[in-house]
Write a protein that holds these residues in place. Structure first.
Motif, mmCIF file in Angstrom:
data_model
loop_
_atom_site.group_PDB
_atom_site.id
_atom_site.type_symbol
_atom_site.label_atom_id
_atom_site.label_comp_id
_atom_site.label_asym_id
_atom_site.label_seq_id
_atom_site.Cartn_x
_atom_site.Cartn_y
_atom_site.Cartn_z
ATOM 1 N N HIS A 36 12.163 -9.881 8.280
ATOM 2 C CA HIS A 36 12.806 -10.798 9.213
ATOM 3 C C HIS A 36 14.008 -11.466 8.556
ATOM 4 O O HIS A 36 14.051 -11.636 7.338
ATOM 5 C CB HIS A 36 11.818 -11.868 9.690
ATOM 6 C CG HIS A 36 10.737 -11.326 10.572
ATOM 7 N ND1 HIS A 36 9.684 -10.588 10.065
ATOM 8 C CD2 HIS A 36 10.543 -11.403 11.917
ATOM 9 C CE1 HIS A 36 8.871 -10.242 11.045
ATOM 10 N NE2 HIS A 36 9.379 -10.709 12.175
ATOM 11 N N CYS A 37 14.967 -11.832 9.392
ATOM 12 C CA CYS A 37 16.182 -12.511 8.934
ATOM 13 C C CYS A 37 15.838 -13.928 8.502
ATOM 14 O O CYS A 37 15.057 -14.630 9.161
ATOM 15 C CB CYS A 37 17.222 -12.519 10.051
ATOM 16 S SG CYS A 37 18.700 -13.467 9.683
ATOM 17 N N ARG A 40 17.644 -16.468 11.484
ATOM 18 C CA ARG A 40 17.114 -16.458 12.855
ATOM 19 C C ARG A 40 15.597 -16.359 12.911
ATOM 20 O O ARG A 40 14.997 -16.638 13.945
ATOM 21 C CB ARG A 40 17.710 -15.274 13.623
ATOM 22 C CG ARG A 40 19.165 -15.427 14.008
ATOM 23 C CD ARG A 40 19.549 -14.224 14.832
ATOM 24 N NE ARG A 40 20.915 -14.273 15.307
ATOM 25 C CZ ARG A 40 21.471 -13.294 15.998
ATOM 26 N NH1 ARG A 40 20.780 -12.189 16.269
ATOM 27 N NH2 ARG A 40 22.712 -13.393 16.408
ATOM 28 N N GLN A 41 14.982 -15.898 11.835
ATOM 29 C CA GLN A 41 13.548 -15.619 11.805
ATOM 30 C C GLN A 41 13.178 -14.514 12.794
ATOM 31 O O GLN A 41 12.074 -14.490 13.337
ATOM 32 C CB GLN A 41 12.730 -16.889 12.111
ATOM 33 C CG GLN A 41 13.092 -18.079 11.253
ATOM 34 C CD GLN A 41 12.875 -17.824 9.776
ATOM 35 O OE1 GLN A 41 11.919 -17.170 9.398
ATOM 36 N NE2 GLN A 41 13.753 -18.357 8.952
ATOM 37 N N LEU A 42 14.102 -13.605 13.054
ATOM 38 C CA LEU A 42 13.884 -12.457 13.932
ATOM 39 C C LEU A 42 13.896 -11.188 13.093
ATOM 40 O O LEU A 42 14.409 -11.184 11.960
ATOM 41 C CB LEU A 42 14.975 -12.385 15.003
ATOM 42 C CG LEU A 42 15.016 -13.539 16.013
ATOM 43 C CD1 LEU A 42 16.220 -13.382 16.934
ATOM 44 C CD2 LEU A 42 13.729 -13.600 16.832
ATOM 45 N N PRO A 43 13.332 -10.089 13.589
ATOM 46 C CA PRO A 43 13.325 -8.842 12.814
ATOM 47 C C PRO A 43 14.737 -8.433 12.392
ATOM 48 O O PRO A 43 15.704 -8.593 13.148
ATOM 49 C CB PRO A 43 12.709 -7.821 13.774
ATOM 50 C CG PRO A 43 11.852 -8.644 14.681
ATOM 51 C CD PRO A 43 12.559 -9.942 14.856
ATOM 52 N N LEU A 44 14.827 -7.918 11.180
ATOM 53 C CA LEU A 44 16.126 -7.503 10.651
ATOM 54 C C LEU A 44 16.709 -6.363 11.467
ATOM 55 O O LEU A 44 16.007 -5.409 11.826
ATOM 56 C CB LEU A 44 15.984 -7.063 9.191
ATOM 57 C CG LEU A 44 15.711 -8.165 8.163
ATOM 58 C CD1 LEU A 44 15.340 -7.543 6.830
ATOM 59 C CD2 LEU A 44 16.928 -9.064 8.005
ATOM 60 N N GLY A 54 19.124 -13.429 -3.214
ATOM 61 C CA GLY A 54 18.224 -12.344 -2.865
ATOM 62 C C GLY A 54 17.606 -12.441 -1.493
ATOM 63 O O GLY A 54 16.689 -11.670 -1.192
ATOM 64 N N ARG A 55 18.077 -13.328 -0.640
ATOM 65 C CA ARG A 55 17.510 -13.444 0.703
ATOM 66 C C ARG A 55 18.166 -12.428 1.640
ATOM 67 O O ARG A 55 19.339 -12.093 1.478
ATOM 68 C CB ARG A 55 17.675 -14.869 1.235
ATOM 69 C CG ARG A 55 16.947 -15.900 0.378
ATOM 70 C CD ARG A 55 16.918 -17.257 1.044
ATOM 71 N NE ARG A 55 16.192 -18.215 0.219
ATOM 72 C CZ ARG A 55 16.753 -19.113 -0.579
ATOM 73 N NH1 ARG A 55 18.080 -19.182 -0.652
ATOM 74 N NH2 ARG A 55 16.031 -19.940 -1.305
ATOM 75 N N LEU A 56 17.379 -11.975 2.624
ATOM 76 C CA LEU A 56 17.832 -10.936 3.540
ATOM 77 C C LEU A 56 18.269 -11.562 4.864
ATOM 78 O O LEU A 56 17.603 -12.460 5.387
ATOM 79 C CB LEU A 56 16.720 -9.923 3.782
ATOM 80 C CG LEU A 56 16.210 -9.180 2.538
ATOM 81 C CD1 LEU A 56 14.988 -8.337 2.885
ATOM 82 C CD2 LEU A 56 17.301 -8.304 1.948
ATOM 83 N N TYR A 57 19.380 -11.051 5.406
ATOM 84 C CA TYR A 57 19.911 -11.565 6.662
ATOM 85 C C TYR A 57 20.422 -10.404 7.507
ATOM 86 O O TYR A 57 20.836 -9.361 6.984
ATOM 87 C CB TYR A 57 21.084 -12.532 6.435
ATOM 88 C CG TYR A 57 20.846 -13.607 5.410
ATOM 89 C CD1 TYR A 57 20.283 -14.828 5.757
ATOM 90 C CD2 TYR A 57 21.203 -13.412 4.079
ATOM 91 C CE1 TYR A 57 20.074 -15.817 4.807
ATOM 92 C CE2 TYR A 57 21.000 -14.396 3.128
ATOM 93 C CZ TYR A 57 20.431 -15.593 3.500
ATOM 94 O OH TYR A 57 20.229 -16.569 2.562
#
Length: 291
Positions: A36-37, A40-44, A54-57
């Motif tokens: 998850h992003c 947004r806390q939504l699926p990538l 190192g965080r994914l967005y």
């Protein structure tokens, strides 16, 4: 109210005990982080980007956050522009079945589902169970085990060279998070140094400050040549009779009398003494007197 038919109550029924705090499911939390992003806390959704921590967005959410910074959470405040994130070159997992429609006749364990991405070197799934990294220089994502086992300072996927400060641990925590902050600072310093070197190289090519000794020699030689030409031109303007072109333009000028001309050059013309004995056409110019 009970206790009247030979029933034996338990202690927790008679005494209020302190309830234990509800524990989080670590596997579910890891699966959420890696799929998850962080904004947004939504699926990538591709394209996926990663920051220096190192965080994914999802890149779309980063662009929206930069346009309206009020939507950025505290975990993404360090992103000031698109230079603070890097496009990730992810390797899709051929065994991933998350895009298939779910059947309503059974339970779907989302935690146990395969990850959409894998390590391109050894095939480990990027689901949080194994430590993954990406290279800031090229954006390729692979497992930390692959970087350690295959010892090379060029990317295992695109063969682009990288340094130790270019390694960014995905979803870093604890000591790894502090290490990522230090490497981010070191990368900024190296980028500033490289910009200064490029600017100095540009100055060398354009003749500005920071030029080499060879460039100094060429520049000084060209300046001396210009000064000499500047000295010659005024002298000719003051004394035009010293100019050889001016002398040749005069009506009384004769090549035969010119002390600077050689005998070979004078023999071309009919005014030379050798032309008196000549009984055939001239060897350079066609002269009708000798036909």
């Amino acid at each position: 109210m009970g206790c009247d038919g030979g029933t034996i109550p338990r202690r927790d029924e008679l005494v209020k005990t302190k309830k234990k705090p509800e524990q989080k499911d670590k596997q579910a939390e890891l699966a959420f982080k890696w799929k998850h992003c962080a904004i947004r806390q939504l699926p990538l959704q591709p394209p996926v980007v990663g920051c220096s921590l190192g965080r994914l967005y999802t890149k779309e959410s980063v662009l929206e956050g930069l346009l309206d910074r009020n939507t950025l959470p505290d975990s993404a405040v360090h992103i000031k522009n698109l230079k603070d994130v890097r496009n990730l070159n992810l390797t899709p997992n051929p065994a991933f079945n998350g895009d298939r429609a779910e059947k309503g006749d059974g339970y779907t364990d989302r935690v146990a589902m395969s990850s959409p991405y894998i390590c391109p070197v050894i095939g480990l799934e990027m689901n949080g169970k194994y430590k993954f990294c990406f290279l800031w220089s090229c954006g390729c994502v692979m497992s930390e085990r692959a970087l350690k086992e295959v010892k090379s300072w060029s990317c295992h996927k695109c063969q682009q060279p990288y340094e130790d400060v270019d390694i960014v641990v995905l979803n870093a925590e604890g000591d790894d998070l502090e290490l990522m902050k230090e490497r981010a600072v070191l990368r900024r310093i190296t980028q500033k140094k490289s910009k200064k070197r490029k600017s100095s190289d540009v100055c060398m090519t354009t003749g500005g400050e920071g030029k080499s000794s060879e460039g100094d020699d060429r520049l000084s030689a060209s300046r001396k040549k210009i000064k000499k030409e500047d000295k010659v031109v005024p002298n000719l303007m003051n004394n035009p009779s010293d100019d050889p072109a001016y002398k040749k333009a005069k009506s009384d000028y004769s090549i035969a009398k010119d002390p600077r001309a050689s005998e070979v050059f004078k023999s071309i013309f009919t005014s030379h003494k050798s032309a008196v004995e000549q009984d055939r056409a001239h060897w350079v110019t066609y002269n009708p007197f000798y036909n």
